[in-house]
Design a protein around this motif. Structure first.
Motif, PDB file in Angstrom:
ATOM      1  N   ASP A  14      -6.865 -12.837  -6.480  1.00 55.86           N
ATOM      2  CA  ASP A  14      -5.969 -11.425  -6.779  1.00 55.86           C
ATOM      3  C   ASP A  14      -5.910 -10.476  -5.633  1.00 55.86           C
ATOM      4  OD1 ASP A  14      -5.705 -12.090  -9.715  1.00 55.86           O
ATOM      5  OD2 ASP A  14      -7.624 -11.967  -9.904  1.00 55.86           O
ATOM      6  N   VAL A  15      -7.058 -10.659  -4.855  1.00 60.71           N
ATOM      7  CA  VAL A  15      -7.468  -9.602  -3.862  1.00 60.71           C
ATOM      8  C   VAL A  15      -8.095 -10.239  -2.583  1.00 60.71           C
ATOM      9  CG1 VAL A  15      -8.694  -7.501  -3.145  1.00 60.71           C
ATOM     10  CG2 VAL A  15      -7.534  -7.659  -5.461  1.00 60.71           C
ATOM     11  N   ILE A  16      -7.627  -9.768  -1.580  1.00 59.27           N
ATOM     12  CA  ILE A  16      -8.662  -9.863  -0.280  1.00 59.27           C
ATOM     13  C   ILE A  16      -9.385  -8.620  -0.066  1.00 59.27           C
ATOM     14  CG2 ILE A  16      -8.346 -11.071   2.129  1.00 59.27           C
ATOM     15  CD1 ILE A  16      -7.176 -12.896   0.239  1.00 59.27           C
ATOM     16  N   MET A  17     -10.616  -9.093   0.276  1.00 56.73           N
ATOM     17  CA  MET A  17     -11.297  -7.781   0.703  1.00 56.73           C
ATOM     18  C   MET A  17     -12.061  -8.039   1.951  1.00 56.73           C
ATOM     19  SD  MET A  17     -15.111  -6.593  -1.049  1.00 56.73           S
ATOM     20  CE  MET A  17     -14.459  -5.593  -2.211  1.00 56.73           C
ATOM     21  N   THR A  18     -12.016  -7.091   2.674  1.00 51.98           N
ATOM     22  CA  THR A  18     -12.689  -7.025   3.970  1.00 51.98           C
ATOM     23  C   THR A  18     -13.464  -5.753   4.323  1.00 51.98           C
ATOM     24  OG1 THR A  18     -13.047  -7.599   6.219  1.00 51.98           O
ATOM     25  CG2 THR A  18     -10.962  -6.324   5.595  1.00 51.98           C
ATOM     26  N   VAL A  19     -14.262  -5.616   5.165  1.00 47.50           N
ATOM     27  CA  VAL A  19     -14.898  -4.184   5.701  1.00 47.50           C
ATOM     28  C   VAL A  19     -14.573  -3.824   6.914  1.00 47.50           C
ATOM     29  CG1 VAL A  19     -16.842  -5.448   6.637  1.00 47.50           C
ATOM     30  CG2 VAL A  19     -17.187  -2.882   5.927  1.00 47.50           C
ATOM     31  N   ALA A  20     -13.958  -2.540   6.915  1.00 47.20           N
ATOM     32  CA  ALA A  20     -13.584  -2.067   8.319  1.00 47.20           C
ATOM     33  C   ALA A  20     -14.624  -2.311   9.499  1.00 47.20           C
ATOM     34  CB  ALA A  20     -13.481  -0.546   8.195  1.00 47.20           C
ATOM     35  N   THR A  21     -14.307  -2.738  10.719  1.00 45.22           N
ATOM     36  CA  THR A  21     -12.695  -2.666  11.120  1.00 45.22           C
ATOM     37  C   THR A  21     -12.312  -4.107  11.526  1.00 45.22           C
ATOM     38  OG1 THR A  21     -13.640  -0.483  12.281  1.00 45.22           O
ATOM     39  CG2 THR A  21     -11.649  -1.551  13.235  1.00 45.22           C
ATOM     40  N   LYS A  22     -13.056  -4.781  12.215  1.00 40.18           N
ATOM     41  CA  LYS A  22     -12.455  -6.100  12.635  1.00 40.18           C
ATOM     42  C   LYS A  22     -11.995  -7.087  11.932  1.00 40.18           C
ATOM     43  CE  LYS A  22     -15.833  -6.590  15.777  1.00 40.18           C
ATOM     44  NZ  LYS A  22     -16.877  -5.426  15.662  1.00 40.18           N
ATOM     45  N   GLY A  23     -12.657  -6.892  10.441  1.00 44.66           N
ATOM     46  CA  GLY A  23     -12.221  -8.065   9.610  1.00 44.66           C
ATOM     47  C   GLY A  23     -10.568  -7.700   8.945  1.00 44.66           C
ATOM     48  N   ILE A  24     -10.108  -6.399   9.082  1.00 50.73           N
ATOM     49  CA  ILE A  24      -8.902  -6.262   8.772  1.00 50.73           C
ATOM     50  C   ILE A  24      -7.638  -6.970   9.205  1.00 50.73           C
ATOM     51  CG2 ILE A  24      -7.231  -4.135   8.497  1.00 50.73           C
ATOM     52  CD1 ILE A  24      -9.396  -2.470   8.677  1.00 50.73           C
ATOM     53  N   PRO A  25      -7.644  -7.360  10.472  1.00 49.09           N
ATOM     54  CA  PRO A  25      -6.329  -8.284  10.685  1.00 49.09           C
ATOM     55  C   PRO A  25      -6.421  -9.721  10.035  1.00 49.09           C
ATOM     56  CG  PRO A  25      -7.481  -7.606  12.623  1.00 49.09           C
ATOM     57  CD  PRO A  25      -8.285  -6.918  11.648  1.00 49.09           C
ATOM     58  N   ILE A  26      -7.589 -10.245   9.820  1.00 47.01           N
ATOM     59  CA  ILE A  26      -7.672 -11.344   9.116  1.00 47.01           C
ATOM     60  C   ILE A  26      -7.426 -11.287   7.776  1.00 47.01           C
ATOM     61  CG2 ILE A  26      -9.354 -13.310   8.668  1.00 47.01           C
ATOM     62  CD1 ILE A  26     -11.002 -12.481  11.021  1.00 47.01           C
ATOM     63  N   ALA A  27      -7.986 -10.398   7.084  1.00 46.08           N
ATOM     64  CA  ALA A  27      -7.553  -9.984   5.693  1.00 46.08           C
ATOM     65  C   ALA A  27      -5.995  -9.876   5.641  1.00 46.08           C
ATOM     66  CB  ALA A  27      -8.112  -8.776   5.337  1.00 46.08           C
TER      67      ALA A  27
ATOM     68  N   SER B 115     -11.322  -4.241 -12.937  1.00 47.28           N
ATOM     69  CA  SER B 115     -12.376  -5.385 -13.561  1.00 47.28           C
ATOM     70  C   SER B 115     -11.663  -6.738 -13.833  1.00 47.28           C
ATOM     71  CB  SER B 115     -12.885  -4.868 -14.909  1.00 47.28           C
ATOM     72  OG  SER B 115     -13.822  -5.694 -15.556  1.00 47.28           O
ATOM     73  N   GLY B 116     -12.583  -7.703 -13.470  1.00 46.89           N
ATOM     74  CA  GLY B 116     -12.082  -9.065 -13.808  1.00 46.89           C
ATOM     75  C   GLY B 116     -11.211  -9.815 -12.626  1.00 46.89           C
ATOM     76  N   GLN B 117     -10.964  -9.074 -11.621  1.00 46.32           N
ATOM     77  CA  GLN B 117     -10.038  -9.320 -10.710  1.00 46.32           C
ATOM     78  C   GLN B 117     -10.912 -10.422  -9.767  1.00 46.32           C
ATOM     79  OE1 GLN B 117      -8.358  -6.084  -8.586  1.00 46.32           O
ATOM     80  NE2 GLN B 117      -6.325  -7.096  -9.256  1.00 46.32           N
ATOM     81  N   ARG B 118     -10.335 -11.733  -9.421  1.00 48.94           N
ATOM     82  CA  ARG B 118     -10.868 -12.561  -8.669  1.00 48.94           C
ATOM     83  C   ARG B 118     -10.794 -12.123  -6.874  1.00 48.94           C
ATOM     84  NH1 ARG B 118     -12.838 -17.359 -10.345  1.00 48.94           N
ATOM     85  NH2 ARG B 118     -11.826 -18.403  -8.456  1.00 48.94           N
ATOM     86  N   VAL B 119     -11.841 -12.132  -6.168  1.00 50.93           N
ATOM     87  CA  VAL B 119     -11.626 -11.651  -4.816  1.00 50.93           C
ATOM     88  C   VAL B 119     -11.951 -12.590  -3.781  1.00 50.93           C
ATOM     89  CG1 VAL B 119     -12.314  -9.715  -3.539  1.00 50.93           C
ATOM     90  CG2 VAL B 119     -12.189  -9.309  -6.112  1.00 50.93           C
ATOM     91  N   LEU B 120     -11.319 -12.896  -2.805  1.00 51.59           N
ATOM     92  CA  LEU B 120     -11.426 -13.566  -1.422  1.00 51.59           C
ATOM     93  C   LEU B 120     -11.811 -12.528  -0.660  1.00 51.59           C
ATOM     94  CD1 LEU B 120     -11.768 -16.226   0.219  1.00 51.59           C
ATOM     95  CD2 LEU B 120      -9.287 -15.639   0.689  1.00 51.59           C
ATOM     96  N   ILE B 121     -13.323 -12.652   0.080  1.00 46.21           N
ATOM     97  CA  ILE B 121     -13.934 -11.661   0.864  1.00 46.21           C
ATOM     98  C   ILE B 121     -13.721 -12.496   2.290  1.00 46.21           C
ATOM     99  CG2 ILE B 121     -15.871 -10.891   1.734  1.00 46.21           C
ATOM    100  CD1 ILE B 121     -17.199 -10.735  -1.009  1.00 46.21           C
ATOM    101  N   THR B 122     -13.363 -11.854   3.429  1.00 45.43           N
ATOM    102  CA  THR B 122     -13.320 -12.353   4.673  1.00 45.43           C
ATOM    103  C   THR B 122     -13.847 -11.379   5.679  1.00 45.43           C
ATOM    104  OG1 THR B 122     -11.796 -13.298   6.294  1.00 45.43           O
ATOM    105  CG2 THR B 122     -10.914 -11.266   5.102  1.00 45.43           C
ATOM    106  N   ASP B 123     -14.211 -11.666   6.865  1.00 40.07           N
ATOM    107  CA  ASP B 123     -14.775 -10.951   8.190  1.00 40.07           C
ATOM    108  C   ASP B 123     -14.462 -11.805   9.189  1.00 40.07           C
ATOM    109  OD1 ASP B 123     -17.481  -8.881   8.315  1.00 40.07           O
ATOM    110  OD2 ASP B 123     -15.341  -8.726   9.387  1.00 40.07           O
TER     111      ASP B 123
END
Ligand code: PCP
Length: 276
Positions: free
Chosen positions: A132-145, A195-203
């Motif tokens: 449902d969502v792609i999550m990353t943390v500022a800063t360098k992960g943003i382009p990949i996300a 709540s309940g969303q499925r999240v792909l985390i990237t960095d």
């Protein structure tokens, strides 16, 4: 305007590539090209076969009144390995070595064409998952996300390391990052996820895994589910890593700050997914 088949095929292909992971009703194409659905279906067979034969992606047909066709970005193993090899070649130059065993990657993260391909590589790995969502943390992960999100047709959520009034009410957690075991804070607006969303985390980089683990902990605060972890470069880490289930494209196997040598290899993208 009467469309010739060749014109329909070009325009249809463009539309599909511009709308990845979106179900497009056949009636859309029939009305746009003023053509019979049977002609459109024949067109789509040609597009599907060419996409799959040339490794462009997959064309999924959903039958029925609410059905249609969906372009699914998918890279061949050969194309994925080409991206891996390019990243390894680019990252191998010794002037990328930074203190603490990090690599300077900002130029690669700023390369839209390369990030687009990286995004498609990870989108291929997760094409069948509910994300449902792609999550990353500022800063360098943003382009990949953003690159992954474009190919999966889902929004990006960016975790900050500071609280800003423009984020409204927020949730924050503390986490440990880097070999220096620095305590950092992660902050995310309460409006970011449901709540309940499925999240792909990237960095861009994972060393100890503290940053990734921090984002995992943040998901729990939102009662969301971790659907996967995608890392551009993982650094060899001999101590116990805080995150063990992830996909990486490149592995930083070793650095020698004395002779400034960098040893890189393929990440676990294929081994983790059970491919060769
Ligand atoms: O696995 P860990 O040991 O937690 O380290 C990985 C972190 C550290 C580094 O971020 P920073 O350079 O600290 O931050 P930014 O992305 O804002 O440049 C990198 O982009 C990952 O986010």
């Amino acid at each position: 305007m009467k469309w010739k088949r060749s014109e329909r095929l070009v325009d249809m292909t463009h539309y599909l590539l511009e709308h990845p992971q979106q179900l497009i009703p056949l009636t859309y194409f029939a009305e746009t090209y003023e053509a019979a659905k049977s002609s459109i279906s024949e067109d789509l067979v040609i597009v599907k076969e060419t996409f799959e034969e040339k490794g462009i992606g997959l064309l999924q047909t959903v039958p029925g009144a609410a059905g249609g066709v969906k372009y699914i970005p998918n890279m061949t193993e050969q194309a994925v390995r080409a991206v891996m090899d390019e990243l390894i070649s680019e990252l191998s130059s010794s002037d990328r070595l930074l203190p603490g065993g990090y690599l300077f990657m900002t130029d690669l993260l700023g390369n839209p064409e390369l990030m687009n391909r990286v995004g498609k590589v990870f989108a291929s790995a997760f094409k069948g998952e509910k994300i449902d969502v792609i999550m990353t943390v500022a800063t360098k992960g943003i382009p990949i996300a953003h690159a992954i999100a474009r190919h999966l047709n889902v929004p990006v959520v960016i975790v900050r390391r500071d609280s800003k009034v423009t984020e409204g009410s927020t949730v924050s957690i503390n986490y440990v990052t880097g070999s220096s075991r620095r305590i950092q804070t992660m902050v995310l607006s309460k409006r970011s996820m449901k709540s309940g969303q499925r999240v792909l985390i990237t960095d861009d980089f994972m060393k100890v895994g503290g940053t990734m683990n921090g984002m995992k902990n943040l998901l729990e605060e939102f009662n969301c589910t971790l659907a996967g972890v995608a890392v551009l470069v993982e650094a060899e880490h001999h101590e116990e890593r805080l995150v063990d289930d992830f996909l990486s494209l490149v592995k930083l196997q070793g650095v020698n700050e004395r002779d400034r040598s960098i040893t890189l290899g393929e990440g676990n993208y294929f081994s983790k997914r059970g491919e060769s």
